[in-house]
Design an enzyme around this catalytic site. Structure first.
Site, PDB file in Angstrom:
ATOM      1  N   ARG A 219     -41.308 -27.650  51.291  1.00 56.99           N
ATOM      2  CA  ARG A 219     -41.284 -27.334  49.850  1.00 56.99           C
ATOM      3  C   ARG A 219     -39.988 -26.673  49.402  1.00 56.99           C
ATOM      4  NH1 ARG A 219     -46.551 -25.737  51.049  1.00 56.99           N
ATOM      5  NH2 ARG A 219     -48.074 -27.292  50.383  1.00 56.99           N
TER       6      ARG A 219
ATOM      7  N   LYS B 192     -28.610 -32.970  40.963  1.00 59.20           N
ATOM      8  CA  LYS B 192     -29.435 -34.176  41.105  1.00 59.20           C
ATOM      9  C   LYS B 192     -29.252 -34.690  42.525  1.00 59.20           C
ATOM     10  CE  LYS B 192     -29.010 -35.987  36.413  1.00 59.20           C
ATOM     11  NZ  LYS B 192     -28.420 -37.090  35.646  1.00 59.20           N
TER      12      LYS B 192
ATOM     13  N   GLU C 211     -13.556 -40.469  37.751  1.00 65.08           N
ATOM     14  CA  GLU C 211     -14.453 -39.377  37.333  1.00 65.08           C
ATOM     15  C   GLU C 211     -13.642 -38.160  36.872  1.00 65.08           C
ATOM     16  OE1 GLU C 211     -17.701 -39.433  36.861  1.00 65.08           O
ATOM     17  OE2 GLU C 211     -18.361 -41.195  37.974  1.00 65.08           O
TER      18      GLU C 211
ATOM     19  N   LYS D 107     -18.023 -30.200  34.497  1.00 66.79           N
ATOM     20  CA  LYS D 107     -19.398 -30.601  34.816  1.00 66.79           C
ATOM     21  C   LYS D 107     -20.321 -29.388  34.921  1.00 66.79           C
ATOM     22  CE  LYS D 107     -22.308 -33.456  37.643  1.00 66.79           C
ATOM     23  NZ  LYS D 107     -22.423 -34.588  38.535  1.00 66.79           N
TER      24      LYS D 107
ATOM     25  N   GLU E 262     -30.869 -32.705  31.730  1.00 64.71           N
ATOM     26  CA  GLU E 262     -30.354 -33.828  30.940  1.00 64.71           C
ATOM     27  C   GLU E 262     -31.246 -34.182  29.756  1.00 64.71           C
ATOM     28  OE1 GLU E 262     -28.404 -36.894  33.273  1.00 64.71           O
ATOM     29  OE2 GLU E 262     -28.584 -38.292  31.605  1.00 64.71           O
TER      30      GLU E 262
ATOM     31  N   ARG F  66     -26.027 -32.792  28.701  1.00 60.88           N
ATOM     32  CA  ARG F  66     -25.645 -33.349  30.008  1.00 60.88           C
ATOM     33  C   ARG F  66     -25.389 -34.855  29.932  1.00 60.88           C
ATOM     34  NH1 ARG F  66     -27.755 -31.894  36.093  1.00 60.88           N
ATOM     35  NH2 ARG F  66     -26.487 -33.489  37.061  1.00 60.88           N
TER      36      ARG F  66
ATOM     37  N   ASN G  88     -22.301 -39.007  31.147  1.00 63.09           N
ATOM     38  CA  ASN G  88     -22.474 -40.443  31.400  1.00 63.09           C
ATOM     39  C   ASN G  88     -21.412 -41.285  30.705  1.00 63.09           C
ATOM     40  OD1 ASN G  88     -24.741 -39.916  32.909  1.00 63.09           O
ATOM     41  ND2 ASN G  88     -26.121 -40.060  31.161  1.00 63.09           N
TER      42      ASN G  88
ATOM     43  N   HIS H 247     -20.538 -44.738  31.884  1.00 55.23           N
ATOM     44  CA  HIS H 247     -21.464 -45.100  32.961  1.00 55.23           C
ATOM     45  C   HIS H 247     -22.485 -46.164  32.584  1.00 55.23           C
ATOM     46  CE1 HIS H 247     -19.590 -41.842  35.055  1.00 55.23           C
ATOM     47  NE2 HIS H 247     -20.380 -41.977  36.104  1.00 55.23           N
TER      48      HIS H 247
ATOM     49  N   HIS I  53     -22.387 -48.830  35.248  1.00 57.48           N
ATOM     50  CA  HIS I  53     -23.515 -49.177  36.122  1.00 57.48           C
ATOM     51  C   HIS I  53     -23.877 -50.651  35.980  1.00 57.48           C
ATOM     52  CE1 HIS I  53     -24.992 -44.746  36.315  1.00 57.48           C
ATOM     53  NE2 HIS I  53     -24.228 -45.045  37.358  1.00 57.48           N
TER      54      HIS I  53
ATOM     55  N   HIS J 263     -17.871 -47.859  42.301  1.00 60.03           N
ATOM     56  CA  HIS J 263     -18.385 -47.071  41.172  1.00 60.03           C
ATOM     57  C   HIS J 263     -17.262 -46.577  40.252  1.00 60.03           C
ATOM     58  CE1 HIS J 263     -20.985 -44.408  38.923  1.00 60.03           C
ATOM     59  NE2 HIS J 263     -20.169 -43.410  39.188  1.00 60.03           N
TER      60      HIS J 263
HETATM   61  N1  GLY Z   1     -25.551 -34.353  42.155  1.00 55.59           N
HETATM   62  C1  GLY Z   1     -25.000 -35.097  41.100  1.00 55.59           C
HETATM   63  C2  GLY Z   1     -25.428 -34.652  39.766  1.00 55.59           C
HETATM   64  O1  GLY Z   1     -26.259 -33.782  39.635  1.00 55.59           O
HETATM   65  O2  GLY Z   1     -24.951 -35.152  38.762  1.00 55.59           O
END
Ligand code: GLY
Length: 331
Positions: A99, A121, A163, A205, A215, A219, A223, A226, A230, A241
């Site tokens: 956990r 993320k 990026e 960022k 997001e 946030r 993108n 993107h 993508h 990418h």
């Molecule tokens: N780990 C990548 C992000 O949170 O955007």
């Protein structure tokens, strides 16, 4: 959220200062073990394979097995050493094993340092969809050692610059001007310049993520380029990418001019920076195919799309558009 601490410098030295005193397990890949055997072998370690296919639940399950066999418990600290694939997997495993255990990263690619390692993320691919299973949990720290970028293949290093440009267009005019002023080869050969661009891009960022971790608003600015990027990646394997994001940024900047929100001279300066950095801004497939892929993204469940539009260098806005409206930007 507790913000991630960012460190710049020699990885082994920084780790000596920032790692907790208890047990540390490193998760890394075969390449990193070959390049930095001493660093990896200083800790208990789990080695994963290379490539996007390893970003799967079966790799995660294998790591859980190894952690259990090692007797890793809730006090174990997981350290991901690698690029975006390693850090995504490590973050996901750390967020779910028992956990949740504490974790941090040594990010070893430019794309990883400026994007994948920060933001929290962490996910894996599933059923053909990228990053569709995951968590949002912030690493305790990210170490960016730009000396490690020297072992990157040239194409991968350059791709990371897309990026960096994205961060500059989203929120850092000074970084953009620096990139315009400097030669790509001068930036890459100078530790100071690399540290400067990496730290500025990471700060853009981090500042956004601190305001909107999940997001639901700001946030989305990250993108930029993107949505189309993508879609290009889905339609063609010619571009990686970063290369696809560069094309996406160029196209959306031109679309923003068409909408009257960006000056044509700003779109031109974005294009000329991307070209100077060595990106090919031609689409590898037709715009019609790209738009079909944008619509077909199963992660979207709506008739509309959040489009990130540059409005100036260092400033972007998010506009919700119906697909039809979005498509019209490119005819
Ligand atoms: N780990 C990548 C992000 O949170 O955007």
């Amino acid at each position: 959220m507790i913000p991630t601490k960012l460190y710049f410098g020699h990885a082994a030295e920084i780790l000596g200062e920032v790692l907790p005193k208890g047990r540390v397990v490193v998760i890394t890949d075969e390449n990193l073990l070959r390049l930095y055997p001493e660093l990896v072998r200083s800790y208990d370690h789990i080695i994963i394979g290379i490539g996007e296919e390893v970003k799967s639940l079966s790799t995660v399950a294998r790591i859980y097995d190894e952690l259990m066999a090692m007797g890793a418990d809730r006090s174990t600290f997981l350290l991901g050493i690698g690029g975006g694939i390693v850090t995504d997997i490590t973050g996901f495993v750390a967020s779910t094993y028992m956990r949740g255990v504490a974790f941090g990263f040594v990010s070893t690619t430019l794309l990883g340092q400026v994007d994948a390692s920060v933001g929290g993320k962490n996910g894996v691919n599933f059923d053909g969809y990228k990053n569709i299973v995951g968590t949002i949990t912030q690493p305790q720290f990210v170490v960016s050692d730009v000396e490690m970028l020297r072992t990157l293949p040239e194409r991968e290093l350059r791709a990371g610059m897309a990026e960096v440009v994205k961060s500059a267009v989203v929120g850092d005019r000074e970084l953009f001007d620096f990139l315009v002023r400097c030669d790509y080869s001068d930036i890459c050969s100078s530790v100071e310049s690399l540290r400067y661009i990496v730290s500025r891009a990471m700060e853009v960022k981090m500042a956004i993520v601190e305001e909107d971790e999940r997001e639901s608003g700001k946030r989305r600015l990250l993108n930029l380029g993107h949505t189309i990027g993508h879609a290009i990646e889905k339609c063609s394997s010619c571009l990686n990418h970063g290369e696809a994001v560069a094309v996406g940024m160029s196209l959306i900047a031109r679309a923003a001019c068409g909408l009257g929100v960006l000056k044509p001279s700003d779109a031109e300066v974005i294009d000329s920076l991307l070209l100077k950095l060595g990106f090919n801004l031609d689409t590898p497939v037709s715009m019609a195919e790209i738009l079909v892929a944008v619509r077909g993204d199963k992660k979207r469940n709506e008739e509309s799309i959040n489009v990130v539009l540059p409005v100036a260098i260092g400033e972007c806005e998010v506009r919700k558009m119906r697909f039809e409206e979005f498509e019209k930007l490119f005819v």
